[in-house]
Design a protein around this motif. Structure first.
Motif, PDB file in Angstrom:
ATOM      1  N   LEU A  63     -55.178  12.862  40.533  1.00 54.82           N
ATOM      2  CA  LEU A  63     -54.343  11.807  41.090  1.00 54.82           C
ATOM      3  C   LEU A  63     -52.877  12.179  41.117  1.00 54.82           C
ATOM      4  CD1 LEU A  63     -56.007   8.719  39.437  1.00 54.82           C
ATOM      5  CD2 LEU A  63     -56.023   9.325  41.847  1.00 54.82           C
ATOM      6  N   ILE A  64     -52.476  13.026  40.215  1.00 49.41           N
ATOM      7  CA  ILE A  64     -51.050  13.333  40.179  1.00 49.41           C
ATOM      8  C   ILE A  64     -50.809  14.756  40.644  1.00 49.41           C
ATOM      9  CG2 ILE A  64     -50.629  11.712  38.289  1.00 49.41           C
ATOM     10  CD1 ILE A  64     -50.368  14.166  36.482  1.00 49.41           C
ATOM     11  N   SER A  65     -49.631  14.962  41.138  1.00 50.75           N
ATOM     12  CA  SER A  65     -49.270  16.303  41.560  1.00 50.75           C
ATOM     13  C   SER A  65     -48.262  16.836  40.545  1.00 50.75           C
ATOM     14  CB  SER A  65     -48.649  16.228  42.942  1.00 50.75           C
ATOM     15  OG  SER A  65     -47.679  15.213  42.962  1.00 50.75           O
ATOM     16  N   PRO A  66     -47.943  18.117  40.544  1.00 60.24           N
ATOM     17  CA  PRO A  66     -46.985  18.647  39.575  1.00 60.24           C
ATOM     18  C   PRO A  66     -45.639  17.942  39.695  1.00 60.24           C
ATOM     19  CG  PRO A  66     -48.045  20.392  40.823  1.00 60.24           C
ATOM     20  CD  PRO A  66     -48.460  19.117  41.430  1.00 60.24           C
ATOM     21  N   SER A  85     -46.370  17.002  33.418  1.00 56.48           N
ATOM     22  CA  SER A  85     -45.809  16.655  32.122  1.00 56.48           C
ATOM     23  C   SER A  85     -46.423  15.375  31.584  1.00 56.48           C
ATOM     24  CB  SER A  85     -44.307  16.496  32.258  1.00 56.48           C
ATOM     25  OG  SER A  85     -44.062  15.659  33.353  1.00 56.48           O
ATOM     26  N   ALA A  86     -47.489  14.961  32.228  1.00 59.26           N
ATOM     27  CA  ALA A  86     -48.045  13.661  31.876  1.00 59.26           C
ATOM     28  C   ALA A  86     -48.725  13.655  30.520  1.00 59.26           C
ATOM     29  CB  ALA A  86     -49.049  13.268  32.928  1.00 59.26           C
ATOM     30  N   SER A  87     -48.702  12.538  29.919  1.00 59.90           N
ATOM     31  CA  SER A  87     -49.441  12.383  28.676  1.00 59.90           C
ATOM     32  C   SER A  87     -50.154  11.053  28.724  1.00 59.90           C
ATOM     33  CB  SER A  87     -48.489  12.350  27.483  1.00 59.90           C
ATOM     34  OG  SER A  87     -47.437  13.227  27.689  1.00 59.90           O
ATOM     35  N   TYR A 109     -57.332  12.068  36.347  1.00 59.44           N
ATOM     36  CA  TYR A 109     -55.924  11.812  36.225  1.00 59.44           C
ATOM     37  C   TYR A 109     -55.127  12.925  36.889  1.00 59.44           C
ATOM     38  CZ  TYR A 109     -51.741  10.488  33.671  1.00 59.44           C
ATOM     39  OH  TYR A 109     -50.494  10.098  33.332  1.00 59.44           O
TER      40      TYR A 109
END
Lengths: 689, 194
Positions: A32-35, A38-40, A29
């Motif tokens: 896959l995401i960059s800063p 804050s993901a949950s 996960y």
């Protein structure tokens, strides 16, 4: 990176986040995401890639959703730790107090087969009377002796969602007795416990079985019902002469319970109802004073307890920024203790409101009303006068989390105003500040005051006991001692200074450190009773009459460190170190060695824990847990090292077979008293269908 | 010396184990699958992936054959972060690019736009900014369809469903495959769910 956010039900501000065995998913996960990070993921429920399902398959997926904005662990200005469901499963712990050993800074020592001393930042004291314990928002802290009857606290461990541990005062939110810490046990939402779950455990020390069934009714209410039974043996007692440590054994306990949850349209209303009844009994030996040699006689008796509770909770969301929770519970227990018996009824009504109506402020306020009615059975050596009493507690709290700099600097101010029948109004304020120094680093500091209200026994009890004045017990008759409660006591108070630092690497490493200084005042101790209430032929009164008094101060300081490292997706290592130093102030009455001896008890200065969780392929798990606990200097208990190993085999992901060995390094060791915990092993099957 | 009291406990434990082990094999032999469940936005992410997969944009919407599909997310956390997981997913030759917290001026670059119900309450005119563009708009409220939104989610007994506003899709010059439409509740002028 925070993969699993947690929120304490109804105590909206505290929640925490931890790396998790679903870490692989989290890692993916993350890649896959960059800063900004804050993901949950919200749920630990599944590691399913929903994009791999077809539209029709997706239409068959039941959705779960949460409304509250969870706070990340790195956002909480307090020393918080969360023991997850998976941690408990992989630890091999078979009871709640044993599971608490997983948390850094928690001192757990087994006193006897049925008793545990559970302490956080403890001062030199026998029972953890400054620690508040909640189960789904219901306080299990007993007013009888200020502590927890751990032997009657149990549930199906697999249905515990998590245990949140807050070290240090939590009084501004939780109220009196949350002095040194708060332990909040949260069971799973009924939506997550559908289907049958069945567990059976058998070993050389214990046997246990539980069954649970959960489903959804046609009208959309989720529920589960469960039953659990266990039987445990006694601890090893190598010295039968020790009179104050009655060996307890043949412990059997059974319980039945349910939980139902229902959510309204778009989760605006959420209602939960739960209840439980239980019964427990064990063999007990009580030593009583007799007038001739050998002065004491051991009496065998069966110690029984039964009780139950019913709790309802209604959460209503007005909008994204305003929500309320109303909770009501009734709790009853009827329990034998130390040869006496107490029956207590508790009614509690709690309301909370969280609102973010003003920019930069998150406000929580609430009020609580509690009524406790009790009845003590008089025994010759324990009396409570009057033996029936009703007490009201009412309180109001307010907390504001103020954003001083967006995303960076937060100030939390709060206070609880609480009234109790013994000491009147108590004010417990706290100020906390959190500074996110950099993306992955945060610092926090807190200053708070908390109090502990005297227990029923300290207020109105009369305890008769005795000590042998010399080593040679045959030589002299024991000296009778009477300890009397006092109605003029003040609450014990604490001023706590804490600082903490947390670091979380993006992928796989988490570290937290806390340092604290606790300054106690008005601590309860004994002093000579100048005005003993004696009857004509009262032989006990002729000995040493003592009375409780607020005549001691004390301090403690320490460091708590914890690290969690997901070395590889299949291997996780967790370590914790706790240092604790305590001192009580000089007190004139303590010059008397007898008084000093009566109050002794201590905590380990150093504790270290190292845990390795290894997944071997898809089906096998190997967990190794190593703990070092320093000696208890005052109680003459040696240091010990324990090693627990768990090997588990997952069968078709619907069943699990595990083999657990505990305390493998030595045949036995003492943890608190002369009673010894033996090496043990058990085998467990767990299946879902 | 083992304490004599534990003997009774041992016997009991053994009995329990045998009894429970027997039960285990009786009951566990009959394993049934539990209904799959997932967090709302993770499941929605799955749906949205298929919406994109089964939609054809007019040729002039993309610069080249392999230029990315821009997916704009107008939603707060944690939904935004979850939807971000679609980043870099491949659909035929195109890669999905996710843009979070869409500002009005960023909208022209979007091929897909997700508007959460909460976001729409805050900024009800978000769709009017995108009128007549080949944009696949996805929302969560009835009013979203009425304002010209193309797809909207709704729930039925805690399961997600979606409705497609065919008129709006036509206006946006989007072609949807039958695979998508067969799973959808179709709206024709009347935007109510039957």
């Amino acid at each position: 990176m925070n993969c699993v956010p947690y929120t304490v039900p109804g105590r909206g501000i505290i929640s925490a986040v931890f790396p998790h065995p679903f870490f692989l998913l989290c890692l993916l996960y993350l890649l896959l995401i960059s800063p900004p990070l804050s993901a949950s993921l919200w749920e630990e429920d599944s590691g399913i890639d929903f994009t791999a399902l077809s539209l029709e398959e997706l239409k068959n997926v039941k959705i779960t959703s949460a409304s509250k904005t969870p706070e990340k662990l790195s956002d909480i200005p307090a020393a918080v730790f969360v023991v997850t469901r998976d941690d408990i499963r992989r630890s091999g712990a078979t009871s709640i107090p044993e599971a608490l050993r997983l948390a850094p800074g928690v001192q757990v020592a087994r006193i006897s087969a049925t008793e545990w001393a559970v302490n956080i930042r403890g001062l030199n004291e026998l029972f953890s009377n400054k620690l508040l314990v909640l189960v789904d928002g219901r306080s299990v802290y007993t007013h009888v002796y200020s502590g927890v009857f751990w032997d009657i606290q149990d549930t199906v461990l697999e249905d515990i969602e998590r245990i949140e541990i807050i070290r240090g005062p939590g009084a501004a939110l939780w109220g009196a007795n949350a002095v040194n810490g708060v332990i909040s046990i949260i069971t799973r939402h009924a939506q997550k416990t559908r289907g049958f779950q069945f567990s059976a455990l058998g070993g050389n020390e214990e046997g246990a079985g539980s069954i649970r069934y959960g489903d959804r009714t046609a009208r959309g209410t989720y529920y589960r019902i469960y039953a659990k039974y266990f039987s445990r043996g006694s601890l090893l007692e190598n010295d039968r002469d020790i009179r104050n440590d009655p060996s307890k054994g043949d412990w059997r306990s059974g319980r039945l319970g349910f939980r139902a949850d229902r959510s309204g349209e778009r989760n605006r209303n959420r209602v939960s109802l739960q209840g439980e009844i239980y019964s427990s009994r064990f063999q007990n030996e009580i030593s009583r004073t007799v007038p001739e040699f050998p002065w004491t006689a051991l009496e065998k008796e069966v110690s029984r307890a039964w009780g139950g509770h019913l709790l309802s909770r209604w959460e209503h969301r007005f909008s994204e920024t305003s929500e309320t929770a109303l909770q009501f519970y009734y709790d009853h227990y009827d329990k034998d203790f130390d040869g006496s018996n107490v029956q207590a009824h508790t009614l509690d009504l709690d309301f909370q409101h969280r609102l973010e109506s003003f920019a930069g402020h998150e406000l929580i306020w609430g009020t609580d009303l509690r009524y406790i009615r009790d009845h003590f059975q008089d025994r010759p050596d324990i009396r409570v006068e009057p033996n029936r009493d009703g007490q009201y507690f009412y309180s109001l709290f307010l907390q504001d989390k103020i954003r001083l700099l967006p995303q960076e600097l937060f100030l939390t101010l709060g206070a609880k105003f609480e009234h109790n029948s013994y000491t009147g109004w108590e004010i417990q304020p706290s100020a906390r500040i959190l500074w996110s120094v950099a993306a992955r680093h945060s610092l926090w500091a807190a200053l708070s005051r908390a109090v502990r209200v005297p227990s029923r026994v300290e207020n109105a009890g009369v305890l008769d006991t005795y000590v042998f004045p010399s080593e040679n017990r045959d030589a002299a008759a024991p000296l009778p001692i009477r300890i009397r409660g006092s109605s003029g006591l003040d609450a014990e108070s604490l001023l706590a200074w804490e600082i903490g630092y947390r670091f979380q690497s993006a992928e796989n490493f988490w570290f937290a450190m806390t340092a604290y200084y606790h300054d106690y005042d008005h601590l309860l101790d004994y002093r000579y009773d100048e005005n003993p209430l004696c009857t004509e032929d009262d032989t006990v009164c002729a000995g040493l009459p003592l009375i409780y008094a607020n005549n001691t101060g004390g301090e403690s300081y320490g460091i708590e460190m914890t690290a969690d490292w997901q070395v590889f997706p299949f291997w996780r290592v967790q370590a914790a170190y706790t240092f604790l130093e305590t001192a009580t102030e000089y007190n004139r009455d303590r010059e008397d060695p007898l008084i000093a001896a009566l109050r002794q008890g201590s905590n380990p200065r150093n504790q270290f824990s190292l845990r390795s969780s290894l997944d071997m392929g898809r089906d096998w798990e190997l967990d190794i847990w190593f703990r070092y606990v320093d000696r208890l200097s005052d109680s003459d208990v040696d240091e010990y090292i324990s090693l627990d190993i768990r090997l588990a085999w997952q069968i078709a992901s619907r069943a699990e077979l595990s083999l657990v060995g505990q305390n493998l390094l030595e045949p036995d060791h003492a943890e608190f008293s002369s009673l010894k915990v033996e090496r043990s092993y058990y085998c467990k099957v767990l299946c879902y269908f | 010396m083992p304490p004599p009291i534990s003997f009774a406990g041992d016997i009991f434990s053994l009995k329990t184990v045998f009894l429970l082990a027997g039960l285990f094999f009786l009951l566990c032999g009959n394993i049934a699958a539990e209904e799959l469940s997932g967090t709302e936005y993770r499941v929605k992410a799955g749906f949205i992936y298929h919406f994109i997969r089964f939609t054809q944009w007019p040729a002039d919407s993309f610069a080249g054959e392999d230029s990315p599909i821009v997916f704009c997310v107008a939603a707060a956390e944690p939904a935004a972060a979850i939807l971000r997981s679609l980043e870099n997913k491949m659909i035929r030759k195109r890669r999905i690019k996710v843009k979070i917290h869409t500002e009005a001026e960023e909208l022209p670059v979007c091929h897909v736009l997700f508007v959460s119900a909460a976001y729409e309450e805050k900024q009800p005119d978000i769709l009017s900014l995108t009128a007549d563009r080949a944009l696949l708009s996805i929302g969560e409220s009835e009013i979203f369809s009425r304002r010209g939104g193309i797809i909207r989610f709704f729930t039925e007994n805690e399961h997600l469903r979606f409705a497609v506003n065919l008129k709006a899709a036509r206006q946006a010059r989007l072609r949807m495959s039958s695979q998508l439409l067969m799973s959808a509740h179709l709206l024709n002028g009347d935007n109510r769910i039957p």
